[in-house]
Design a protein around this motif. Structure first.
Motif, short mmCIF file in Angstrom:
data_model
loop_
_atom_site.label_atom_id
_atom_site.label_comp_id
_atom_site.label_asym_id
_atom_site.label_seq_id
_atom_site.Cartn_x
_atom_site.Cartn_y
_atom_site.Cartn_z
N LEU A 34 -8.00 10.96 -2.63
CA LEU A 34 -7.18 10.51 -1.49
C LEU A 34 -7.48 9.06 -1.12
CD1 LEU A 34 -5.01 11.28 0.54
CD2 LEU A 34 -6.80 12.10 2.08
N ARG A 35 -8.74 8.65 -1.25
CA ARG A 35 -9.10 7.26 -0.91
C ARG A 35 -8.54 6.27 -1.92
NH1 ARG A 35 -13.44 9.71 -3.18
NH2 ARG A 35 -14.59 8.66 -4.86
N HIS A 36 -8.05 6.77 -3.05
CA HIS A 36 -7.45 5.91 -4.07
C HIS A 36 -5.93 5.87 -3.96
CE1 HIS A 36 -11.10 5.16 -6.46
NE2 HIS A 36 -11.45 6.39 -6.13
N ILE A 37 -5.36 6.50 -2.92
CA ILE A 37 -3.91 6.58 -2.78
C ILE A 37 -3.48 6.02 -1.43
CG2 ILE A 37 -1.89 8.09 -2.76
CD1 ILE A 37 -3.41 10.09 -4.41
N ASN A 38 -2.43 5.21 -1.45
CA ASN A 38 -1.78 4.74 -0.23
C ASN A 38 -0.39 5.36 -0.15
OD1 ASN A 38 -3.86 2.94 0.67
ND2 ASN A 38 -3.18 1.45 -0.88
N PHE A 39 -0.19 6.25 0.81
CA PHE A 39 1.15 6.77 1.07
C PHE A 39 1.82 5.80 2.04
CE2 PHE A 39 -1.08 10.55 -0.38
CZ PHE A 39 -0.13 11.21 -1.14
N LEU A 40 2.69 4.97 1.51
CA LEU A 40 3.24 3.84 2.27
C LEU A 40 4.50 4.18 3.05
CD1 LEU A 40 2.73 1.12 -0.48
CD2 LEU A 40 1.32 1.49 1.56
N GLY A 41 5.06 5.37 2.81
CA GLY A 41 6.29 5.74 3.51
C GLY A 41 7.49 4.95 3.02
N TYR A 42 8.55 4.98 3.82
CA TYR A 42 9.77 4.26 3.45
C TYR A 42 9.59 2.77 3.67
CZ TYR A 42 14.49 2.40 3.77
OH TYR A 42 15.62 1.63 3.59
N LYS A 43 10.08 1.98 2.73
CA LYS A 43 10.04 0.53 2.85
C LYS A 43 11.43 -0.04 2.58
CE LYS A 43 5.64 0.26 3.66
NZ LYS A 43 5.15 -0.16 5.00
N GLU A 44 11.89 -0.88 3.48
CA GLU A 44 13.20 -1.53 3.31
C GLU A 44 13.21 -2.43 2.09
OE1 GLU A 44 17.14 -2.09 4.27
OE2 GLU A 44 15.75 -0.86 5.45
N ASN A 45 12.09 -3.12 1.88
CA ASN A 45 11.99 -4.07 0.76
C ASN A 45 10.89 -3.61 -0.18
OD1 ASN A 45 11.78 -6.24 -0.98
ND2 ASN A 45 11.36 -7.77 0.60
N VAL A 46 11.29 -2.97 -1.27
CA VAL A 46 10.29 -2.50 -2.25
C VAL A 46 9.89 -3.61 -3.21
CG1 VAL A 46 11.12 -0.13 -2.12
CG2 VAL A 46 12.02 -1.65 -3.90
N TYR A 47 10.71 -4.65 -3.29
CA TYR A 47 10.46 -5.70 -4.29
C TYR A 47 9.15 -6.44 -4.02
CZ TYR A 47 15.42 -4.87 -5.11
OH TYR A 47 16.63 -4.28 -5.37
N GLU A 48 8.81 -6.64 -2.76
CA GLU A 48 7.57 -7.35 -2.46
C GLU A 48 6.35 -6.56 -2.92
OE1 GLU A 48 7.16 -8.11 1.68
OE2 GLU A 48 7.55 -6.03 2.29
N TYR A 49 6.47 -5.24 -2.94
CA TYR A 49 5.37 -4.40 -3.44
C TYR A 49 5.36 -4.39 -4.97
CZ TYR A 49 4.64 -2.80 1.31
OH TYR A 49 4.36 -2.76 2.65
N MET A 50 6.53 -4.43 -5.56
CA MET A 50 6.60 -4.52 -7.02
C MET A 50 5.99 -5.82 -7.52
SD MET A 50 10.39 -2.95 -7.83
CE MET A 50 10.67 -1.18 -7.78
N LYS A 51 6.22 -6.89 -6.77
CA LYS A 51 5.68 -8.20 -7.16
C LYS A 51 4.16 -8.26 -7.05
CE LYS A 51 9.64 -10.51 -7.81
NZ LYS A 51 10.07 -11.59 -6.90
N SER A 52 3.58 -7.34 -6.25
CA SER A 52 2.14 -7.35 -6.02
C SER A 52 1.40 -6.29 -6.83
CB SER A 52 1.85 -7.13 -4.52
OG SER A 52 2.49 -8.10 -3.73
#
Length: 262
Positions: A119-137
């Motif tokens: 669980l400490r290795h997982i981030n449940f981030l929920g809904y995001k309007e802009n997924v691209y900024e997470y893809m870029k990171s």
């Protein structure tokens, strides 16, 4: 129902599908002639996607694996958690699985992560309007779906230069990542634009993992571990990912529609 669909299809001058796999299915199951069938992929504004800046919310020192989609049975998210646990068991501690999306399985997935001690290795981030900024990171995009129609999120990842590791489910991933949509995927397969692994068995209950599926997850985990230790392939795939995404740019897809409508 099939008879009704056949009548509708037979009256059409042209039947447009969003993937080659669906085109083949319509030809086989509904006997629609090949000359009536055409695949035109969904379009994307690739240049606008490219303009998005990376988020600073993900830890840069971690190897960030990203998933995007509903937390529902179809997406097979429990396989990703199983893969993660097998990576961590191999001694890789600086890995994170970042999951964007909401759904009915969220609490079940969290309980599974606790059970597997990741669980400490997982981030449940929920809904995001802009997924691209997470893809870029992120460092890697992972898809574990049991089935798809056309996985648009894979194209979005490619447009962000994010290497895609995808299950070879029906339908779409194979033709997005490989030159040859008929190629057999029996193991970890590095293709021209991404990486494929064998499809999972269809199960009735979420979190259900057969012995065969467990072996698939172990294979994926072992290979992702190798990518983490030697990221040269990832660097190469980043370049090729964006090249592939250009095929889905709005201008190119619009030209295909114009040809059909002339």
């Amino acid at each position: 129902m099939n008879t009704l669909r056949y009548k509708k299809y037979s009256k059409a001058d042209k039947v447009i599908t969003v993937s080659k796999a669906i085109e083949i299915t319509l030809n086989r199951n509904f006997e629609i002639p090949n000359n009536k069938l055409t695949t035109i992929y969904n379009l994307f504004d690739i240049e606008e996607i490219r303009k998005v800046e990376p988020t600073e919310l993900l830890e840069k020192n971690d190897f960030n694996i990203l998933m995007v989609g509903r937390l529902e049975h179809q997406k097979g998210n429990w396989h990703a958690i199983d893969i993660l646990s097998k990576i961590v068991e191999k001694g890789i501690k600086n890995v994170k699985l970042n999951i964007i999306g909401e759904g009915l399985l969220k609490s079940d997935l969290k309980n599974l992560a606790k059970k597997k001690n990741v669980l400490r290795h997982i981030n449940f981030l929920g809904y995001k309007e802009n997924v691209y900024e997470y893809m870029k990171s992120s460092d890697l995009f992972l898809m574990t779906s049991l089935y798809e129609g056309f996985p648009m999120v894979n194209v979005e990842a490619l447009a962000c230069g994010l290497p895609v590791v995808s299950v070879d489910c029906k339908s779409g991933p194979k033709e997005l990542l490989s030159y040859d949509p008929t190629i057999q995927v029996n193991s970890w397969l590095v293709c021209e634009y991404g990486i494929l692994f064998p499809e999972y068995g269809l199960v009735q209950k979420s979190h259900e993992i057969s012995n065969k599926d467990s072996e698939i997850n172990q294979m994926v985990a072992d290979n992702i571990k190798s990518l983490i230790k030697d990221p040269s392939l990832i660097s190469d795939l980043k370049v090729r990912s964006y090249q592939r995404a250009l095929d889905f740019d709005k201008n190119n897809i619009a030209e295909e529609w114009i040809k059909i409508l002339r």
